[in-house]
Design a protein around this motif. Sequence first.
Motif, mmCIF file in Angstrom:
data_model
loop_
_atom_site.group_PDB
_atom_site.id
_atom_site.type_symbol
_atom_site.label_atom_id
_atom_site.label_comp_id
_atom_site.label_asym_id
_atom_site.label_seq_id
_atom_site.Cartn_x
_atom_site.Cartn_y
_atom_site.Cartn_z
ATOM 1 N N ASN A 37 39.947 24.936 53.067
ATOM 2 C CA ASN A 37 41.036 25.802 53.524
ATOM 3 C C ASN A 37 40.826 27.208 52.980
ATOM 4 O O ASN A 37 40.095 27.387 52.006
ATOM 5 N N THR A 63 36.804 35.803 52.938
ATOM 6 C CA THR A 63 35.431 35.697 53.438
ATOM 7 C C THR A 63 35.490 35.597 54.955
ATOM 8 O O THR A 63 36.218 34.775 55.487
ATOM 9 N N PRO A 84 33.702 30.904 55.677
ATOM 10 C CA PRO A 84 35.090 31.369 55.715
ATOM 11 C C PRO A 84 36.020 30.165 55.682
ATOM 12 O O PRO A 84 35.663 29.099 56.173
ATOM 13 N N ASP A 145 44.021 24.137 37.039
ATOM 14 C CA ASP A 145 44.903 24.791 36.063
ATOM 15 C C ASP A 145 46.264 25.078 36.669
ATOM 16 O O ASP A 145 47.298 24.865 36.035
ATOM 17 N N GLU A 146 46.247 25.527 37.923
ATOM 18 C CA GLU A 146 47.537 25.798 38.563
ATOM 19 C C GLU A 146 48.299 24.510 38.828
ATOM 20 O O GLU A 146 49.530 24.472 38.711
HETATM 21 N N1 LIG Z 1 43.835 29.981 38.637
HETATM 22 C C1 LIG Z 1 42.725 29.790 39.319
HETATM 23 N N2 LIG Z 1 42.386 30.699 40.258
HETATM 24 C C2 LIG Z 1 41.262 30.484 40.950
HETATM 25 C C3 LIG Z 1 40.437 29.369 40.742
HETATM 26 N N3 LIG Z 1 39.400 29.428 41.602
HETATM 27 C C4 LIG Z 1 39.559 30.565 42.304
HETATM 28 N N4 LIG Z 1 40.679 31.212 41.926
HETATM 29 C C5 LIG Z 1 41.229 32.441 42.486
HETATM 30 O O1 LIG Z 1 41.638 32.145 43.803
HETATM 31 C C6 LIG Z 1 41.471 33.263 44.654
HETATM 32 C C7 LIG Z 1 40.689 32.881 45.876
HETATM 33 O O2 LIG Z 1 39.351 32.650 45.562
HETATM 34 P P1 LIG Z 1 38.160 32.802 46.626
HETATM 35 O O3 LIG Z 1 36.951 32.265 45.958
HETATM 36 O O4 LIG Z 1 38.100 34.155 47.191
HETATM 37 O O5 LIG Z 1 38.654 31.800 47.747
HETATM 38 P P2 LIG Z 1 37.924 31.399 49.112
HETATM 39 O O6 LIG Z 1 38.124 29.933 49.283
HETATM 40 O O7 LIG Z 1 36.545 31.896 49.159
HETATM 41 O O8 LIG Z 1 38.866 32.137 50.157
HETATM 42 P P3 LIG Z 1 38.517 32.560 51.664
HETATM 43 O O9 LIG Z 1 37.238 33.262 51.647
HETATM 44 O O10 LIG Z 1 39.678 33.436 52.009
HETATM 45 O O11 LIG Z 1 38.512 31.323 52.468
HETATM 46 C C8 LIG Z 1 40.804 34.322 43.800
HETATM 47 O O12 LIG Z 1 41.803 35.205 43.365
HETATM 48 C C9 LIG Z 1 40.225 33.548 42.642
HETATM 49 O O13 LIG Z 1 40.155 34.342 41.500
HETATM 50 C C10 LIG Z 1 40.836 28.423 39.733
HETATM 51 O O14 LIG Z 1 40.192 27.419 39.503
HETATM 52 N N5 LIG Z 1 41.981 28.698 39.068
#
Ligand SMILES: Nc1nc2c(ncn2[C@@H]2O[C@H](COP(=O)(O)OP(=O)(O)OP(=O)(O)O)[C@@H](O)[C@H]2O)c(=O)[nH]1
Lengths: 261, 359, 477
Positions: A37, A63, A84, A145-146
């Motif tokens: 997602n 992305t 993405p 963590d969340e």
């Molecule tokens: N608290 C926390 N934040 C996280 C963790 N992993 C990623 N994030 C945060 O989540 C947000 C999204 O991370 P991305 O890696 O850009 O997510 P993505 O899945 O590539 O997102 P898209 O490219 O939009 O599909 C960023 O602000 C990260 O810093 C985690 O394990 N814990």
Amino acid sequence: MSKQRGCENCQAYRKEQLIRLGIEIDQYDYVIALAGNPNTGKSTVFNNLTGLRQHTGNWPGKTVTRAEGGYSYAGKQYKLVDLPGTYSLLSTSKEEEVARDFILFGQPDVTVIVADATRLERNLNLVLQILEITDKAVLCLNLMDEAERNHIKINDRALSKALGIPVVTAVARQKKGMDVLINTIENVATGKYVCKPHRIKSFSPKLDHAVALLVEKLSRKFKNIPNLNWVALRLLEGDQHIIEAVRTEELGQLSENLKSV
Amino acid sequence: MVLLLRPITALLIGTIFLMLLAWLLWPRKGLISFWSKRSQNMKRKLQEDALKFIFDCEYKHKSCGLHSISGNMNLSTNKAAKIITQLQSIGLIVMKEDEIRLTDAGRSDALKIIRIHRLWEKYLADETAIGNVEWHHGADSKEHLMSLKEVDILAANMGNPVFDPHGDPIPTNKGELPTYQVQSSLSSLKEGDIARITHIEDEPSIIYAQLVALDLYPGMEVYIMDVTDEKIQFAANGKECILNVLFASNITVEKLSKIEPTQKKYQTLSSLNVGDKAQVIGISPKCRGQERIRLMDLGIVPGTEISAVLKSAFGDPTAYKIMGATIAIRKKQADNIYIKSRQNRNEQTARLRELSSVS
Amino acid sequence: MFNNQEIKSDDIISLTNTLRWELGIDFHDKIIESIYADASKIAKQSIQIEDAKNSTILDQKIDNIITSKWFGFPIMFLLLAIVFWITVAGANIPSSWLAAILLDTIHPFLKNIASQIGMPWWLDGVLIDGAYMAFAWVVSVMLPPMAIFFPLFTLLEDLGYLPRVAFNMDSLFRKAGAHGKQALTMSMGFGCNAAGVVATRVIDSPRERLIAIITNNFSLCNGRWPTQILIATIFIGGLVPSHWAGLVSAGAVVSIAVLGIVFSLLVSWGLSKSILRGQASTFSLELPPYRPPRILQTLYTSLIDRTILVLWRAIAFTIPAGIIIWLVANIYIGELSLAEYFIDWANPFAFYFGLNGVILLAYIIAIPANEIVIPTILMLTVINSGLTGIGEGAGVMFELDSVADTKRILTAGGWTLLTAINLMLFSLLHNPCSTTLYTIYKETKSIKWTAISALLPLTIGFIVCFFVTQLWLLFSS
Ligand SMILES: Nc1nc2c(ncn2[C@@H]2O[C@H](COP(=O)(O)OP(=O)(O)OP(=O)(O)O)[C@@H](O)[C@H]2O)c(=O)[nH]1
Ligand SMILES: [Mg+2]
């Protein structure tokens, strides 16, 4: 962090054997797709594994094109593809095309599904769809963590059993769980861990009947196709790629063809 | 500065120029769109429309003669006769004892036009924001302009749909159609019946516009409340509607073997107050295409718990908590999502009971 | 053994069609519903939520403030104002460093080398005065603000604030037929229109995305701010006593930017009612949880990214422009240079719009980059009005440190308050720079939309300038 489940004779993680290759990858043994997602941390995982600095951002849909990078572990080269985010493989929306096409037709050796532990139920929608088409997948349960902060407890063992694929819990932002993930990817890629992915047993009686009829016909025509159920479903959804593949009798080599395009 | 024209003259010329520009380019009423509409070939259009009508008769096993053509197409008998002669001379139809029959060539031509028409309606309905009263008209002009190849590409991009938005089957590119089954119309139902609308006839357009105004769509569940000789009263979409029998006969239904309606009166998501919880019952068939799929992908499926958490500073959109995620949608979309709110569940069962005791 | 040939693939396809007709219209819904049914079964088995109430309470509290009627917009404007202020204040210093190095040190140095090795004057002119100057100009003007503005924006994004802005602004944009996320792409446009156009990818509805792309140019980008500020300081600030000058000219620039926003909304509305009327539109906006941004990493990636963009743009688009600028000022036909021919020819026409031939020529040859418009105008004005002792020679763009000197050149070129106002309007309302056009083409893959994005603002610009000028003349005579 949790340990790898259901893999008694798999090897343990060997840190010294990991080399982050960045984009310098020309030859590789396995292709690994990072799906999931939007905003679940795929790019963060990708950066951790490859050492690259893909854009991450707290904004669903950050992305937009696929990024590639690589790492080497235990003597094998892995090409990692950051996709993405997508909510579903069934929609026809243009924005999600990149991810959908790669998962459906790029035939990665292992699909790592990065899921948000705090919104697991919705994420499972995509997970189950991906499991309909692939035999080799790993669920990376990110943002633990969340989840913890929100008092959500997830029984990863039960989840792994229900889905039939390994489940790795992680906090990608703090680089937690990446070692287990790398190891699990290796185990699945090399076949040390055999997935038995969950398949949706039944839709509505009418639809089940239709799928069964088609599968019967298809199985007589195309042998050795792992998941004809899914092919039948896609036919019923009117997927042009699959219809063409059936019509030209190239279903068997479909994935190969699309990869080279 | 040396100016040849005085400002007042220049202003006048400028204003006139602007008005000319507007007159040329104005969407749908301007000169350019007027010309492009005019340039359609009227003769061919009439022939193709006639062909379509003859095919429809054949498909529904009705007999088709000169009078039904002239009546249906709103043409004088003379003109209709002329078109029939033309069609005959190019070998698309033959006459058999006063009855008009399609030749194979004629049938395949008709199927082609119908395919284009219905696919284009589907396209307008699902992929564009054009309102439903305009689908038919848009498709009517498109069916004479597109080639089969173009329409195949269009179909492929939409996932090769098999039904148009009115519930009619779309012929395949090989010209296949399911065999026609006589279906019951809404006017044939009895009190207490529960049925699903499968098709709404889009011609004549005056009746269709009325049905659309009542928010009736294929896929909708109806619950018949009262039937008299002229009128039929039913609940659909959470609203009670009354139609006269003539209008009702333009709606085709499939009877459901349920005893209780899913719900007589739907509550919509937009009526949920911030802080309240509810359960999703479904999405109105009015919400279609991309938008419907997206909402379902986000977890808005029957049974999901949903709660309103936040209104934006202007009051619209509203953010809802769905499966752990906070998702904002606009009021217009929330109007199409049916919910069962938790507080008044008892109230609703009470109303249902009351309803069944009346009938 | 089965006989494979018994089944034809066409049979399978037509069986599929028959089955699909039997399945009816709502079968896609049924599939998703079944998947979700399985998903929720699995979720129930493996998830346990304790203390559900307590969970997202902090996020909720923040959201209640940030999206409230009273605080929502003030907070938003405050944050945006801070971002702009840091950009403007912070960019000055590195900009002047870069200018000192690239324009005042390296340029003479290169000239020196050229004359030592005996390079022919025209080659030296084309390469050093044309190509290099344009490149250096764009880098020194554009790089610092870009490298400050975008990282700041990314920080807000990482925090999770931006989706809330879209959430709050949606109502306004919905009325204009657009998407709330356009508020963000528009703000990015204040940094760089090309980046703003790329950012429209977050808008997942085709119609709203096109609207956002076409109207992004109405956001006054970093390349145009300096022009606005300079002209406003000279001509509008000059109208009032000197202690008010700063405030009044800043007010004039802000009004132009606000006018841009107004046009952006109006044009969005017009587009959604006319050519884009039929395009599909959907809306859904996920509000992610607030997360503390990872400051260093964000700054780093964003910085590298913008620097690469600016350099690429300078090389790919501005260098050719620099060469052309030098050439039109130095190729002579008879007595006059190409530039002077054009200026003389265009002057009568341009006067109707309150502009002049120099401005039109500058805007034509400076399509690649708005930031070289003023230097080009100054250079052309000097040649055209035959001033001596100012500037660096034909074809060499320059800018002056002293505002008063700049004013002298422009007044000598026939500029009035009216010209200044029209230049400010025209700088807001004209075709996007070629980088942006190229980006629009890449994003839409359509020549039609690219052409519309170029011609629409240009037409509006001419119309607005025309009426402003004629009305002004009418009332002032
Ligand atoms: N608290 C926390 N934040 C996280 C963790 N992993 C990623 N994030 C945060 O989540 C947000 C999204 O991370 P991305 O890696 O850009 O997510 P993505 O899945 O590539 O997102 P898209 O490219 O939009 O599909 C960023 O602000 C990260 O810093 C985690 O394990 N814990
Ligand atoms: Mg990403």
